[in-house]
Design an enzyme around this catalytic site. Structure first.
Site, mmCIF file in Angstrom:
data_model
loop_
_atom_site.group_PDB
_atom_site.id
_atom_site.type_symbol
_atom_site.label_atom_id
_atom_site.label_comp_id
_atom_site.label_asym_id
_atom_site.label_seq_id
_atom_site.Cartn_x
_atom_site.Cartn_y
_atom_site.Cartn_z
ATOM 1 N N HIS A 15 0.846 -1.197 0.000
ATOM 2 C CA HIS A 15 0.000 0.000 0.000
ATOM 3 C C HIS A 15 0.878 1.242 0.000
ATOM 4 C CE1 HIS A 15 0.740 -0.822 4.270
ATOM 5 N NE2 HIS A 15 0.445 0.442 4.540
ATOM 6 N N HIS A 41 1.343 3.880 2.066
ATOM 7 C CA HIS A 41 1.883 4.576 3.226
ATOM 8 C C HIS A 41 3.408 4.660 3.151
ATOM 9 C CE1 HIS A 41 -1.845 4.088 6.038
ATOM 10 N NE2 HIS A 41 -1.873 5.215 5.356
ATOM 11 N N ASP A 89 5.752 4.335 5.298
ATOM 12 C CA ASP A 89 6.555 3.303 5.966
ATOM 13 C C ASP A 89 6.536 1.973 5.223
ATOM 14 O OD1 ASP A 89 3.856 3.038 6.687
ATOM 15 O OD2 ASP A 89 4.375 1.863 8.457
ATOM 16 N N HIS A 90 5.847 1.927 4.067
ATOM 17 C CA HIS A 90 5.834 0.722 3.232
ATOM 18 C C HIS A 90 6.277 0.994 1.797
ATOM 19 C CE1 HIS A 90 3.679 -2.108 5.986
ATOM 20 N NE2 HIS A 90 3.348 -0.957 6.550
ATOM 21 N N HIS A 122 -7.414 -1.945 5.427
ATOM 22 C CA HIS A 122 -6.400 -0.970 5.844
ATOM 23 C C HIS A 122 -6.591 0.387 5.167
ATOM 24 C CE1 HIS A 122 -2.827 0.241 7.899
ATOM 25 N NE2 HIS A 122 -2.223 0.581 6.775
ATOM 26 N N ASP A 147 0.127 -4.422 6.080
ATOM 27 C CA ASP A 147 -0.850 -3.971 7.075
ATOM 28 C C ASP A 147 -2.237 -4.411 6.605
ATOM 29 O OD1 ASP A 147 1.290 -2.811 8.278
ATOM 30 O OD2 ASP A 147 0.773 -0.750 7.746
ATOM 31 N N HIS A 187 -5.477 -1.589 11.673
ATOM 32 C CA HIS A 187 -4.659 -2.778 11.896
ATOM 33 C C HIS A 187 -5.490 -3.782 12.687
ATOM 34 C CE1 HIS A 187 -0.740 -1.052 10.639
ATOM 35 N NE2 HIS A 187 -1.244 0.087 11.116
ATOM 36 N N HIS A 227 6.527 -6.120 11.672
ATOM 37 C CA HIS A 227 5.815 -4.854 11.870
ATOM 38 C C HIS A 227 5.203 -4.777 13.266
ATOM 39 C CE1 HIS A 227 3.062 -1.475 11.093
ATOM 40 N NE2 HIS A 227 3.782 -1.222 10.016
#
Length: 765
Positions: free
Chosen positions: A66, A68, A70-71, A156, A177, A399, A421
């Site tokens: 996805h 975000h 942090d990904h 998510h 996530d 989450h 994670h």
């Protein structure tokens, strides 16, 4: 098996931490990377995954779950600043993810370009976007030979997916996530229909269980309403995309139901969110049924009635802070900088205001620090201000909590579960809880919680499944049914099909190899049949297309009488057919040496002309055949006890002289130097050796019981010639008058055998 290949799993990020997700899968020379994020608590190179630990030119595919940061935010650095492009690697993400990722990265570049540790330029970001291949949920994508994957909805955020990866038959499910709860606009995460070997799953909340959705929404809206009643401002730090849209839907619906709030404005302070609203409206079809049905009625749920963007004027933060009560959704969610941080510093000293943390806060960020409710707070400029604003935590983080996560893990039924994670403590508690659950049920499931740069080496049972297709799949298969066909292996996946389907399904053709073997025949055709039936059961006897006598053995081997003294074996070559042919060949070539084969020879004193034998000219053929068969059976019985037996037949063309012993058919039994003669007419035994005579009489007595009396046959017809042929069972035989009807020896026969044994023992002494 010692040579079983192993799966290597290495976390370059998100190993016992939340942030910079990056998981490397290596199996049979293939390398797949799942997610390439940055760590929100760090900046510059420190925020990247440990990318120097991997030769990126060997990567076959990068899969982004996805949009975000942090990904996905480290993707540009990897594609443009490493040797990734030296290989043949490809980048995949869903269509909505790619659309939103573009705006996210533009904003990320804009925010980081003012600092001295910017990771890449706007040009690098544009080049990276061009290399992304968009895919759809449930679409099977083949990356390269032996590697494929299928995306499944993960909940998510918009476009988020989990990947079911197949590397040479080994199946790995990487969730990223995910959420198992259907919210205001998203579907819940799917359970893939195929059981994977490995599950790589998030552990963000560890063993923490969140409150129910209805209770959570009610608590949230009541808290917002209470802050407004005390003339305060409500600050909701959120990410620009994902939870922001969910909160906007909740607030817009609540405002619609409460007219007293219509005068209170709701703002979302994010130009990024405003840009991406068009993306949300484009991908309505990927959302849940509630959103789709509203959109079908021309009620666009993302055209908000009580929500607007903040005014794009300088100093808007102060104007809002000094104005009447309002609600502001401001990014970023972690409050490191930007509108959420600026508004917090303005509203922090006023106790009427309220801060509501609505998402998961990563350790080391201001959002996590403020949750401890410190008395003072340090601003971005280094000043210390009192903290009077109320702080509440109502998590709308999409989450899974413990109950949802544990239920999903158990439903997937993977042999290995890898937790990622999650912070070290939360991950450790989840690992212990899941291990205990499996131990109680005595299930052998391994739970792993690797650290960053710790490589797991996992091996698996060599169990493979072949899929039956084509003709073999036409009929349903019952339990314990055996399917036979051609096993076609491609990239470690197996397909079972009928040979005639090979060309249609695999583009290949088949060839049949027919083998023949000629051997010299030294015995009769009927004797060959008798031996074949004794070994293989019944054989099919008939004529081939050329009229040649043929016997089919086991349905695969033809034994043909191609000449007077020649047999030909013919069969289609295969491993099983070749074994049948070899055993048949060995059987036929050993017939003349078999003790069960009666070798019918002529006694040296018998009369014949030119080696020919003649039957009586007036013999009944049917009776003659029956007599011959009984002689053969009697001879076989005697041969089993004494070895080779000779048949002495008189010449019917010559008249016997008076007193001539050669005038009747005899069976001659030889044992060492002694000889016994058995008259086939009177069934009497003559021998100069009394011991041999008595033993032959006893055996003959048992033979007559089994075979039935032959005397009447020879009394009613002239002697006949016995041709080579197999001994066979006589179903019409009847016991002799002096025998027990159960086939046992009579008392007289047993006494004869005992006396004969005694005399034989005496003679040996």
């Amino acid at each position: 098996m010692a040579d079983t290949p192993t799966l290597s799993v290495t976390m370059l990020g998100a190993g016992q931490e939340v942030g910079r997700s990056c998981c490397v899968l290596q199996y049979r020379g293939r390398t797949i990377v799942c997610d390439t994020g940055v760590h929100p608590a760090y900046s510059g190179m420190a925020s990247l995954p440990f990318i120097d630990e991997l030769d990126w030119s060997t990567v076959d595919a990068i899969l982004i779950t996805h949009f975000h940061l942090d990904h996905a935010a480290a993707l540009t650095y990897i594609t443009e600043k490493t040797n990734f492009r030296d290989g043949k690697g490809k980048v995949y993400m869903t269509h909505p993810t790619k659309a939103v990722h573009k705006f996210m990265m533009q904003d990320y570049v804009r925010m980081s370009s003012s600092s001295s540790d910017a990771l890449f330029s706007p040009l690098d970001m544009t080049m990276s976007l061009a290399s992304i291949i968009p895919v759809s949920a449930h679409q099977l994508i083949t990356v390269c030979p032996g590697v494929s994957f299928t995306p499944y909805h993960a909940g998510h955020v918009l476009g988020a997916c989990m990947f079911l990866i197949d590397i040479y038959g080994l199946k790995i499910l990487y969730t990223g996530d995910y959420s198992r709860e259907e919210d205001r606009h998203l579907v819940k995460a799917e359970l893939p229909p195929i059981r994977p070997d490995v599950l790589i799953v998030e552990s963000t909340f560890g063993v923490h269980t969140l409150e129910g959705r209805e209770e959570k929404e009610a608590r949230f809206t009541n808290l917002v309403h209470s802050i407004i009643r005390r003339n305060g401002h409500v600050l909701l730090p959120t990410f620009a995309l994902g939870r922001a849209q969910e909160l906007l839907l909740i607030l817009d619906d609540y405002w619609r139901k409460h007219p007293d709030l219509h005068s209170v404005p709701i703002y979302y302070a994010s130009s990024l969110a405003r840009k991406c609203m068009a993306v949300y409206q484009t991908y309505i079809h990927t959302m849940n049924s509630s959103i789709r049905s509203r959109f079908a009625k021309r009620d666009n749920p993302f055209v908000f009635k009580h929500i607007s963007n903040v005014p794009h004027t300088r100093g808007w933060e102060k104007k809002i802070a000094e104005g009447p009560p309002c609600v502001v959704l401001a990014s970023p969610g972690f409050m490191q900088s930007g509108p959420s941080r600026e508004l917090f510093e303005l509203w922090c000293p006023d106790s009427r205001n309220g801060l509501i943390i609505t998402g998961y806060s990563i350790e080391g960020t201001p959002a996590r620090d403020i949750m401890t409710e410190p008395e003072d707070f340090v601003t971005l400029k280094g000043a210390t201000i009192p903290r009077k604003i109320s702080v509440d935590d109502i998590s709308f983080s999409a989450h899974v909590d413990y109950s949802q996560n544990s239920e999903f893990i158990e439903a997937v039924k993977a042999q290995h579960v890898i937790l990622v994670h999650g912070e070290q403590a939360a991950m450790g508690r989840l690992r212990s809880a899941m291990t205990s659950r499996y131990k109680e049920r005595d299930e052998d499931v391994k739970i792993h919680a690797p650290r960053n740069l710790e490589t797991l080496h996992l091996s698996f049972r060599g169990e493979r499944v072949a899929k039956a297709i084509g003709t073999l799949a036409d009929k349903p298969v019952k339990t314990n049914d055996i399917l036979s066909g051609l096993l076609v292996a491609k990239d470690y996946s197996y397909t079972l099909l009928h040979p005639r389907d090979l060309k249609d399904f695999a583009g290949l053709t088949t060839a049949t190899v027919t083998q023949t073997q000629r051997i010299v025949l030294g015995v009769g055709w009927s004797l060959v049949k008798w031996h074949l039936e004794g070994m293989y059961g019944s054989v099919e006897e008939g004529l081939d297309n050329d009229g040649v006598p043929t016997m089919r053995v086991m349905g695969v081997l033809d034994v043909k009488l191609t000449a007077e003294h020649e047999l030909t074996l013919e069969w289609e070559s295969s491993s099983s057919n070749d074994m049948i042919a070899d055993s048949t060949l060995a059987l036929i070539t050993g017939i003349d040496k078999s003790p069960a084969s009666v070798k019918l020879t002529t006694h040296p004193h018998s009369h014949s002309h030119s080696g020919e034998e003649h039957s009586h000219p007036h013999a009944d053929p049917e009776i003659e055949s029956s007599s011959n068969l009984r002689i053969q059976r009697l001879a076989m019985f005697l041969e089993a006890h004494f070895g080779e037996v000779e048949l002495h037949m008189p010449d019917p063309s010559e008249e016997p002289e008076q007193g001539e012993s050669d005038s009747e058919p005899l069976l001659l039994v030889h044992l060492d130097e002694a000889e016994a003669q058995i008259s086939l007419i009177s069934l009497t035994v003559h021998s100069s050796n009394e011991a041999l005579k008595r033993r032959v009489e006893a055996v003959l007595d048992m033979a007559v019981t089994t075979v039935s009396s032959l005397a009447e046959s020879f009394m009613s017809t002239a002697p006949v010639v016995v041709e080579d042929g197999p001994p066979a069972k006589d179903k019409s035989s009847t016991p002799a008058a002096d025998e027990n009807h159960d086939g046992n020896k009579s008392p007289e026969a047993e006494e004869a055998v005992a006396d004969e044994d005694a005399q034989m023992a005496k003679s040996e002494e």
